[in-house]
Design a protein around this motif. Sequence first.
Motif, PDB file in Angstrom:
ATOM      1  N   THR A 116       0.835  -1.216   0.000  1.00 53.49           N
ATOM      2  CA  THR A 116       0.000   0.000   0.000  1.00 53.49           C
ATOM      3  C   THR A 116       0.858   1.249   0.000  1.00 53.49           C
ATOM      4  O   THR A 116       0.591   2.221  -0.727  1.00 53.49           O
ATOM      5  N   GLU A 117       1.911   1.240   0.808  1.00 53.83           N
ATOM      6  CA  GLU A 117       2.806   2.399   0.889  1.00 53.83           C
ATOM      7  C   GLU A 117       3.560   2.590  -0.424  1.00 53.83           C
ATOM      8  O   GLU A 117       3.770   3.722  -0.881  1.00 53.83           O
ATOM      9  N   GLU A 157      -5.649  12.346   2.630  1.00 51.66           N
ATOM     10  CA  GLU A 157      -7.000  11.857   2.374  1.00 51.66           C
ATOM     11  C   GLU A 157      -6.982  10.499   1.678  1.00 51.66           C
ATOM     12  O   GLU A 157      -7.870   9.666   1.865  1.00 51.66           O
ATOM     13  N   GLN A 158      -5.961  10.287   0.841  1.00 49.74           N
ATOM     14  CA  GLN A 158      -5.854   9.013   0.109  1.00 49.74           C
ATOM     15  C   GLN A 158      -5.570   7.862   1.066  1.00 49.74           C
ATOM     16  O   GLN A 158      -6.228   6.830   1.018  1.00 49.74           O
ATOM     17  N   ASP A 159      -4.572   8.024   1.958  1.00 48.17           N
ATOM     18  CA  ASP A 159      -4.232   6.981   2.948  1.00 48.17           C
ATOM     19  C   ASP A 159      -3.343   7.625   4.004  1.00 48.17           C
ATOM     20  O   ASP A 159      -2.131   7.749   3.820  1.00 48.17           O
ATOM     21  N   LEU A 165       1.236   4.271  -2.939  1.00 46.81           N
ATOM     22  CA  LEU A 165       1.087   5.700  -2.695  1.00 46.81           C
ATOM     23  C   LEU A 165       2.332   6.457  -3.153  1.00 46.81           C
ATOM     24  O   LEU A 165       2.240   7.549  -3.724  1.00 46.81           O
ATOM     25  N   ALA A 168      -0.413   5.315   5.428  1.00 49.74           N
ATOM     26  CA  ALA A 168       0.671   5.095   4.469  1.00 49.74           C
ATOM     27  C   ALA A 168       1.463   6.374   4.260  1.00 49.74           C
ATOM     28  O   ALA A 168       2.708   6.360   4.163  1.00 49.74           O
TER      29      ALA A 168
END
Length: 316
Positions: A12-13, A33-35, A16, A38
Amino acid sequence: MTEPDVAPPTETEKALFHAVLRAGRVSLREVMEQDAAAAARLLELGLLVHYQVDGWVAAVNPRTVGARLGATLREHATGLLARADRVAGDLGELAESYDSAQRRARPGPGITHVASLEQIQHRLLVIEDEYREEGLAAQPGPRPPEFLDDDSRMRKALARGVTADVLYQPVSRDTAHTACYAAAATDWGVRVRVLDEPFTRMLIFDRRVAVIPAAADNAVAAFVEDPVVVDHLVAVFQRDFARAARVPWHDLTGRQLPETARRIGELLATGLTQRAVATRLGLSERTVAAHIARLRERYGAETLFQLGWLMRDGAR
């Protein structure tokens, strides 16, 4: 000293990071806001940098980050090594107190008589935790099951490189739990033999300390550390062990050869050398040598040629 958090980014990181890299720069608000988790981790690692004046976030060259984190780890490792070097010194005072207490407990030069079963067991546990090379045990008479059920101490000793020889009397061959233990111990690398003669109970550790009965009922034990006496007891044990008979423990219990040992036996029977067997099976010569030593003990073979001959009809 807290170990730095340098675990690699999660998938996930990474996703991003790639998104920010493709965009060139993104506002911190959008990234969060996205993550948020992360984004926080990437900022912590330094893979993203936050330009606080205009609020933008941009990707950082991972090679630069890797070099910095590597330097941090090396610095941390150096600190740990320094702490490791100080450990022995920090415990020095306690070690001196322990040695003094042991010396005060000895009533004579190099010999300690211990009358309490609990104290005998405690001293044995301490010695068994410390010895590193060789254990010799002469155990006459029947062996109670409770003495054989816990094999953890023996297996730990063997795992750290200790060799072990054990001497029993013939009654052990007719005692199911003793025969089963001896068969299993042989697989671990212990040599277990039987002597049809009277002999004295004794335990010898690293040819440094011997434990022998100090009373007819075995209620008192003598812990002997006099080098001359210990050397004499080692010679007595070796003389008895050399006269003792090998026993087909596995045949008595119906225990089959481990698969690796069986394959080694089959290849030896074809005439292959120890090195050739190791190469064929993809094992180290040391591992093969250990298996061969156990096979020789099991089959009563004095030489590698004799072992191959005895196993020519198939490893049993």
